[in-house]
Design an enzyme around this catalytic site. Sequence first.
Site, short mmCIF file in Angstrom:
data_model
loop_
_atom_site.label_atom_id
_atom_site.label_comp_id
_atom_site.label_asym_id
_atom_site.label_seq_id
_atom_site.Cartn_x
_atom_site.Cartn_y
_atom_site.Cartn_z
N SER A 1 -19.85 -17.22 7.34
CA SER A 1 -19.73 -18.05 6.14
C SER A 1 -19.59 -19.54 6.44
O SER A 1 -19.56 -20.35 5.51
CB SER A 1 -18.53 -17.58 5.31
OG SER A 1 -17.32 -17.78 6.01
N LYS B 1 -10.47 -18.04 -0.58
CA LYS B 1 -10.98 -19.33 -0.13
C LYS B 1 -10.74 -20.42 -1.18
O LYS B 1 -10.38 -21.56 -0.84
CB LYS B 1 -12.47 -19.22 0.19
CG LYS B 1 -12.76 -18.38 1.44
CD LYS B 1 -14.25 -18.25 1.69
CE LYS B 1 -14.52 -17.43 2.95
NZ LYS B 1 -15.96 -17.26 3.23
N LYS C 1 0.84 -1.21 0.00
CA LYS C 1 0.00 0.00 0.00
C LYS C 1 0.87 1.26 0.00
O LYS C 1 0.70 2.15 -0.83
CB LYS C 1 -0.93 0.00 1.22
CG LYS C 1 -1.89 -1.19 1.27
CD LYS C 1 -2.83 -1.11 2.45
CE LYS C 1 -2.09 -1.24 3.78
NZ LYS C 1 -1.44 -2.55 3.94
#
Length: 821
Positions: A693, A736, A374
Amino acid sequence: MTDTGREGLQNREEGFELPLMSLREVVMFPRSIVPLFVGREASIKAIESAISDYGKKIFLVAQREPELEKPGPEDLFEVGTVSKILQLLRLPDGTIKVLFEGLYRARWDGTADAIIGADDAYPRVRVTRIEQESSEDDDEALVRATHEALDEYGKINKKLAQETLVAISALSDAARLADAIMPHLKVDYRRKQELLEVESGAERLEKVYELLQGEIAVASLEKRIKSRVKNQMERNQREYYLNEQIKAIHKEMGREDDPQAEVNELEARLAEKSMPEEAREKALREMKKLRQMPPSSAEYTVVRNYVDWILDLPWNTLKETEIDIDNARSILDADHYGLEKPKERILEYLAVQKLVNRLKGPILCLVGPPGVGKTSLAKSVAKATGREFVRLSLGGVRDEAEIRGHRRTYVGALPGKIIQSLKRVKHNNPLFCLDEIDKMSTDFRGDPSSALLEVLDPEQNSTFNDHYLDMDYDLSQVFFITTANSLHSIPLPLQDRMEIIRLPGYLETEKRRIAHDFLLPKQVEAHGLAASNLRISDNAVLEIIRSYTREAGVRNLEREIASVCRKAAMQVVEAGDKEKTLTVSRQNLGNFLGVKKYRHGEREDTSQVGVCTGLAWTEMGGELLVVETALMPGSGRVEITGKLGDVMTESAKAALSYLRSRSDLFGLRPDFHKEIDIHVHVPEGATPKDGPSAGITLATSMVSALLGIPVRNDVAMTGEITLRGRVLPIGGLREKLLAAHRGQIGKVLVPRENEKDLKEVPGEILKGLEIVFVDHVDEVLPQALMAQAESIFGGRTQSTPLYAKLRKDAQDGGATMPTAQ
């Protein structure tokens, strides 16, 4: 010279041929002698041809636009002057100095057809002499008035030579007088060209007379201004002389430190400084205070420091910036691998700024896990735009004064960090990187995030008010980029002022590429090794990523590579051979880095009852999440362990409630839960876990335990569950699926509403996975449990309980039953 050309010189009505030379911002008049420096090749060729073939005569005509290097016919005026070359001098740099004498006006067609020998090195044109009208008796009054005006102009303008005035005063013909005066007037070449094109001598002289009167007025004004400036300078010199005498007297009396000299120096700096009127007036008021204060007083130092701050700030000083999109893209690609979406958004922002030529717009906020680049991305943007880079770390800042500064009433007061940084870089348009904006906190000294509301608002930061300066300062030229690891701790009003650009964690393939292209060459050079001294295989780099680091970025990866380089440097030095080559493979990696530090989740070796594999997202990337459910005789208690957060605990309760509400579907008694205790556990109990989730993972694990049917070990799943069994979308699908691919999972169950997110997943990951989209738990169980779909939902009769039938299906392993891989 051709015979046709010689005849043409004598035939004025039909015109005659001459070389043409174009002039830039110069108009040649008849009977005037003008020296010119000639450097263009075509002009030099035209002069040489005029000398050799045309009796030193040449046609001089002015260009309409002086910037043109090779003017065409349409770029030249139609009226020019036939001139004679009096003298030519060749200079060492290849140019020539030529003395021309204007003979008479002439005209050419001004079209491409009028050029003779268009392919020659210089143009030749056919010109027609413009006959001069004879003077009339009533021109005498105009001639006399012009002579008087010229005499007055000569008295004011001392640059006009006396010999020139005498020569012009002897002329009585209106046309000749006008042509003689024009070269000495300071008017634009276009105005001179207009006068050259006037054929009537009386009309031309009348226009010259008007210009002469205007020049007299301007010259008179200049004379008055110079006189006033001279008087002011004399007055200043007198004051300087007296001040020097005062200094000498102070020196004789032993008082060499003159406090007024310091104030005089500040006033001189103020006079040279460009700043807003408000700041200038405030500085002057403070300087008046200084003159009345004894230098020994404490207030004197406070005021002096304040004035210094005002004078040192770059109020209107801007650094030249250039936005080149291609160059910016090259810099971003060279400094950062991957991050295509963030880089594309930054380039779009720069493109808009280039078009509108102003900075007022959204403030960019780069959000992502540690180590993904960043801050270095902000530094690359500064490099791409040519701005100074200023980094201000906000981590741990809890005092509003760090942003706005302290009021001058406090001892040791200073401006805030933003004003201090602007003073340091000496430009008012740097790129400001406000690092770790999510790490600020609040205490009794104020809320720094609230102070940033003004700084990061494009509509307000042009009037940013620092407490120390106590006046508005324009920050609208500053390019602000902020960075954060998470948005949760950033107040919503502050988020609303920024445009969020998310930087996802790197994939393993991206980390491997970054390691080979960036990190390894950098560390090899930093440790004094040659490129041939150390070779690290792809498998070794992949093993470092998987077994020695656990991060979304590449900071720890760089540290581990540095550790390998240190070990390699030691071996090279001990061997005494600088040409020694060391190869690091997956097999000998432990010799360099020791035992493995981490293990990533892998699929279970066998399909087991009550054990289901889920997918989780962390700041370090995706992980496999195993959920275990055990049943035991009891009284209906539900135990949930594994350091789960509130959301995940509620997901487990929602999954159990869904199963109870549909117990008849699974062949279970409505009160089945009263005779057993259910224990749900998520391994690695020391690691906090939370999020919605894992809902379908928890539900599948419970169904498997209740029915005694194993869950396929090659299936992983993710999705939020509702009490009605609906499967809701989740986040972090990219990470994932990477975890599933890494853990050798064959099939992944994903909410159907996440189908659109597959565009962001690299094809190399999708290639090894079977993605199944689901809307309801009814679609999940047949894919995950080792039994036929009909076995789970087909039988509803009480005479043949599904519980027994499904257990039998699982134990017998029918031909149509999926097998574990």
